[in-house]
Structures are given as structure tokens and as C-alpha cells.
Enzyme design. Structure first.
Site, PDB file in Angstrom:
ATOM      1  N   GLU A   1       3.666 -86.327 -62.141  1.00 18.21           N
ATOM      2  CA  GLU A   1       2.708 -86.913 -63.090  1.00 18.21           C
ATOM      3  C   GLU A   1       1.822 -85.822 -63.660  1.00 18.21           C
ATOM      4  O   GLU A   1       1.317 -84.976 -62.920  1.00 18.21           O
ATOM      5  CB  GLU A   1       1.754 -87.924 -62.420  1.00 18.21           C
TER       6      GLU A   1
ATOM      7  N   GLU B   1       0.799 -90.374 -53.844  1.00 17.69           N
ATOM      8  CA  GLU B   1      -0.589 -89.986 -53.615  1.00 17.69           C
ATOM      9  C   GLU B   1      -1.222 -90.637 -52.382  1.00 17.69           C
ATOM     10  O   GLU B   1      -2.156 -91.445 -52.493  1.00 17.69           O
ATOM     11  CB  GLU B   1      -1.427 -90.296 -54.864  1.00 17.69           C
TER      12      GLU B   1
HETATM   13  C1  FCB Z   1      -2.630 -91.190 -60.641  1.00 20.47           C
HETATM   14  C2  FCB Z   1      -1.815 -92.415 -60.286  1.00 20.47           C
HETATM   15  C3  FCB Z   1      -1.245 -93.129 -61.476  1.00 20.47           C
HETATM   16  C4  FCB Z   1      -2.204 -93.150 -62.651  1.00 20.47           C
HETATM   17  C5  FCB Z   1      -2.741 -91.780 -62.942  1.00 20.47           C
HETATM   18  C6  FCB Z   1      -3.662 -91.708 -64.124  1.00 20.47           C
HETATM   19  O1  FCB Z   1      -3.550 -90.949 -59.641  1.00 20.47           O
HETATM   20  O2  FCB Z   1      -0.753 -92.068 -59.445  1.00 20.47           O
HETATM   21  O3  FCB Z   1      -0.845 -94.406 -61.072  1.00 20.47           O
HETATM   22  O4  FCB Z   1      -3.182 -94.076 -62.448  1.00 20.47           O
HETATM   23  O5  FCB Z   1      -3.389 -91.273 -61.813  1.00 20.47           O
END
Ligand code: FCB
Length: 454
Positions: free
Chosen positions: A364, A172
Site C-alpha cells: 500500500e 498491519e
Molecule cells: C492503511 C490501511 C488501509 C487504508 C489506508 C489509508 O493503514 O491498511 O485499509 O485505510 O491505511
């Protein structure tokens, strides 16, 4: 759809990978015991008021000393793959010079433990824990830090070339850039537009250069980058200016990273805006060859980006200003993020339309729900299960609609340190008792395990 057992996976191809993700600073611990160097998140934890629950000397969930148990949990869960990040200050305490053999050996144990259990490792080189010394020379705004990152990437590739296939350079980069350097809620806590623009450019360069470095040592590696992309929704009156702002937010959140990191091209509208605001116009000729870093692309997705036309004012990045699930009228999680599974599907199509040839991994996706154990000792996180059912269905639908999607990682394996929220927000599918560090799989973990069982 409320349950993971109701999700129809029959259209997924053989070899689709199911996993769970974590990140070093959020789970490992080990600064106080001298096991790693200091990083910018240790520093931010020392700033009064920066972390909402006042966490200092963050120990994560002591993964460092619970490694074997956590590996067994991963195996128990039937995961095909596990996504983790290397802590740069653990393997090279100051980000320059000597590497720490002790730090390296921790990741030997992790990676060997995964492989021994038949689990595919997916390693991210940078999930936000920059060695503090490197911030003292300007952090990611300084091209010297990029050179140091490339050296670190090369060293890790050399050590793990024989054992790790999937590599990501960054997690990110949008967050590093804007949360870290524009609004300052993440480390290093800076609020400065020229720094923001420099960081946005140096991260793109670093991706290209580090990917090439990985390939030099690990020619068979599959190298990608993990991006938090999303559909952007404009609420309120739609004027020509609001439409233009919508484009700009899309450019800042999505196109800058996708085109910059995968094609070596910057969107001209964003270059114009950067130049207008700061006098700095990053030069795409400095990006170098991006061909080594696009074997796959990772999508982290939680919710759509929502902003109100009235809030626009590009100077502070409108996309960050109004992300407030309640505005949207949708159901929200315990962190206030809204449920937008259709946006997840749309975002997968957006990436696939731009780069149909690049496989996508969902690196994620998950939900914050703060359920505690009930009187029966179980954690009944049915809202998380419902959220996951809807989002996984939206992803499976994208795959059946032709999106080149090859895997999914739930965020997160364990409850952990949720950045500026400290330990007050729980994303794990495994509950962690923060006093005893005892791990207990939640209902969602049992259901996920059953869903992916071969
Ligand atoms: C993302 C991050 C991860 C976690 C999630 C909830 O932005 O990459 O580390 O904090 O959100």
C-alpha cells in the site's frame, strides 16, 4: 517531479509487478442483505461518535454488486496484480463452525474473474473485520481466536490453492494492536495495556501458525505478511531519554513485527517495557516455526512517524500520539499525513538490511485528496499524482540501490470507507459517487495506467 509520466522506470527488472489494493470491509457491503456475518467494524459504526461522518450500516462502495464492473476497471488499468482481502465473516459468519458456500462463491467469482483477465490475485486473510462473536470471547487477546483463525486460513487455502499464489496473513498488525486496543480509535475500541500486549503476542503466533496451515493445503503458495513500518523521527530536543524513546518507538512499530513474525524472535527492549508496564512478558517459545510465512514481506507506507521528545511517555505509545504532519513542516495530504518520500526509501532499506533475502512488495502507498469532479466531469487530482510520482521514484531508487523490491500496489483502487473517518477521506484513484456508486477514473488512474502499460 509532478507527473507519473516523468518517473524513470528503466532500472526496474522484468516481472516487476504493478497493482492496486483494497480491503473487504472498506468496499464490499452486504451485511444488511444478509450476505455475511457481523464484524467488529459493524459494531464500532454503531458507537455514537466513533466514525467521524456518522456512517452506520456501512455498505462500502457496494463492490459486492459491482464486481464485474470493478474487475473490468482493474483490467482497463493494465494492472499485473490486484490485492484484496477475504472477509472472514462472509465465508464463516461467526468465525466458528460452518462456512458459507455463498460467501465462498463470491470469492470464486472474484478470483476467477481476475485470472480470466490475466491478473495475479494477492489475498489477505485478515484486514480488520473480525467476526463479532469472536470479540465476545476476548478477540485477538484470546489464543482460542488464533486457533479459529488457523482453521479459517486452512479452509481458504484448501479452496483457493489452485488459483492463488500470493497470500498474506495479516494487514498491519500494529494497527490492530494499538489503534484497536490501546487508543481505541479502531475496532474493537478498547483502551487497555494488558490487552494490547496479549494481542501483540497472539498476532505474531497467529501469523506463524496460519502460514503453516496455508502451506499444508497450498504447498506452492508464497506466504507473507503486510506491515505498516516506518522511519521514526524525533522532533525537539534530543536528550538521552529522547534517544531511548526513539529506539522504543522503532521497536514497537518495526522490530516487534519484523523480528517476531519473520524470525520468531522478540526484541528484548520491548519485552522489558511490556513487562514493566503490564507484568506480562510474552514468551517467544510460543511463536512456533515462522519459516512458512516469510516468502515475501509487504510494506504499507504513507508517512514517517513523527513525535516530539516532550510527548514521550511510553505508556500510550508515543508514535501514535504525535503523528501530525503539520508538526513536521512538510506538505500534507487531505488527511493531514505528511509527504515523506525519502522516509519511504529509508524504510525499504531498513527492511532490506535486516532481511536481504526476503522479497519486498509495497502492498500500500497512496494519498488522500478529496477532489470532486470538475465542470468538465473529470477529477483533476494533481496533488495525488505528484505524491505518487515522488513516492514511486523513491521506491524505484531503492530498487536500483539494491533493495529486493518486486512490486508496488497503489492504495486504493476505489474511494472507500476510510475507517474512523468514514467516507470523508478519499484515497481512490477511481472516484466513486457515493449516491449512485458510479465509478470514474481520476487523472491519477489515467496516468498510472499509462505509466505501467507494457
Ligand atoms: C492503511 C490501511 C488501509 C487504508 C489506508 C489509508 O493503514 O491498511 O485499509 O485505510 O491505511
Amino acid at each position: 517531479m509532478k507527473k507519473l509520466s516523468e518517473v524513470n522506470l528503466s532500472s526496474l527488472p522484468q516481472g516487476f509487478m504493478w497493482g492496486a489494493a483494497t480491503a473487504s470491509f472498506q468496499i464490499e457491503g452486504g451485511y444488511a442483505s444478509g450476505d455475511r456475518g457481523r464484524c467488529i467494524w459493524d459494531d464500532l459504526c454503531d458507537v455514537p461518535g466513533a466514525i467521524s461522518d456518522g456512517t452506520k450500516d456501512c455498505v462500502g462502495v457496494e463492490h459486492l454488486t459491482h464486481l464485474e464492473e470493478d474487475l473490468d476497471l482493474i483490467k482497463w488499468m493494465n494492472l499485473d496484480t490486484y490485492r484484496f482481502s477475504f472477509s472472514w465473516p462472509r465465508v464463516q459468519p461467526t468465525g466458528s463452525g460452518e462456512f458459507s458456500e455463498k460467501g465462498m462463491q463470491f470469492y470464486d467469482r472474484l478470483v476467477d474473474g481476475l485470472l480470466a483477465r490475466g491478473i495475479i490475485p494477492n489475498a489477505t486473510l485478515y484486514h480488520w473485520d473480525l467476526p463479532s462473536e469472536l470479540q465476545t470471547i476476548g478477540g485477538w487477546a484470546n489464543p482460542v481466536v488464533v486457533d479459529k483463525f488457523v482453521a479459517y486460513a486452512e479452509k481458504m487455502a484448501e479452496r483457493f490453492a489452485d488459483r492463488i499464489t500470493y497470500w498474506a496473513t495479516f494487514n498491519e498488525p500494529w494497527c490492530t494492536t494499538y489503534l484497536g486496543n490501546t487508543i481505541g480509535v479502531h475496532a474493537p475500541g478498547i483502551k487497555d495495556l494488558p490487552t494490547t500486549v496479549k494481542v501483540a503476542h497472539q498476532l505474531v503466533r497467529a501469523h506463524a501458525l496460519a502460514s503453516a496451515a496455508i502451506k499444508r493445503k497450498a504447498p506452492k503458495a508464497k506466504v507473507g505478511v503486510v506491515l505498516n513500518l516506518g522511519d521514526q523521527i524525533l522532533l525537539g530536543e534530543s536528550s538521552p531519554q529522547a534517544q531511548k524513546d526513539l529506539q522504543t518507538v522503532d521497536g514497537l512499530v518495526n522490530r516487534w513485527w519484523l523480528q517476531g513474525m519473520l524470525q520468531g524472535k522478540y526484541p528484548v527492549d520491548i519485552l522489558d517495557i511490556f513487562e514493566e508496564l503490564t507484568g506480562i512478558r510474552p514468551d517467544e517459545k510460543e511463536i512456533a516455526d515462522t519459516s512458512n510465512g516469510r516468502d515475501w514481506v509487504g510494506l504499507n507506507y504513507y508517512q514517517a512517524g513523527v513525535f516530539k521528545a516532550a510527548d514521550t511517555g511510553i505508556d500510550v505509545h508515543p508514535g501514535t500520539k504525535a503523528i501530525d504532519g503539520a508538526l513536521f513542516g512538510n506538505e500534507v495530504t487531505d488527511i493531514g499525513w505528511s509527504w515523506t518520500p525519502d522516509g519511504f526509501n529509508k524504510t525499504l532499506h531498513y527492511i532490506n538490511n535486516m532481511f536481504p533475502q526476503i522479497p519486498i512488495l509495497i502492498t500500500e502507498n497512496g494519498a488522500c485528496y478529496n477532489n470532486e469532479p470538475g465542470t468538465d466531469g473529470e477529477i483533476h487530482d494533481d496533488k495525488r499524482e505528484e505524491y505518487l510520482s515522488l513516492y514511486i521514484s523513491a521506491a524505484v531508487r531503492a530498487r536500483s540501490e539494491g533493495v529486493n523490491l518486486v512490486g508496488y500496489y497503489v492504495w486504493s483502487l476505489l474511494d472507500n470507507f476510510e475507517w474512523s473517518f468514514g467516507f470523508s477521506k478519499r484515497f481512490g484513484i477511481v472516484f466513486v459517487d457515493l449516491e449512485t456508486m458510479k465509478r470514474t477514473p481520476k487523472q491519477s488512474a489515467h496516468s498510472y495506467r499509462a505509466m505501467i502499460q507494457k
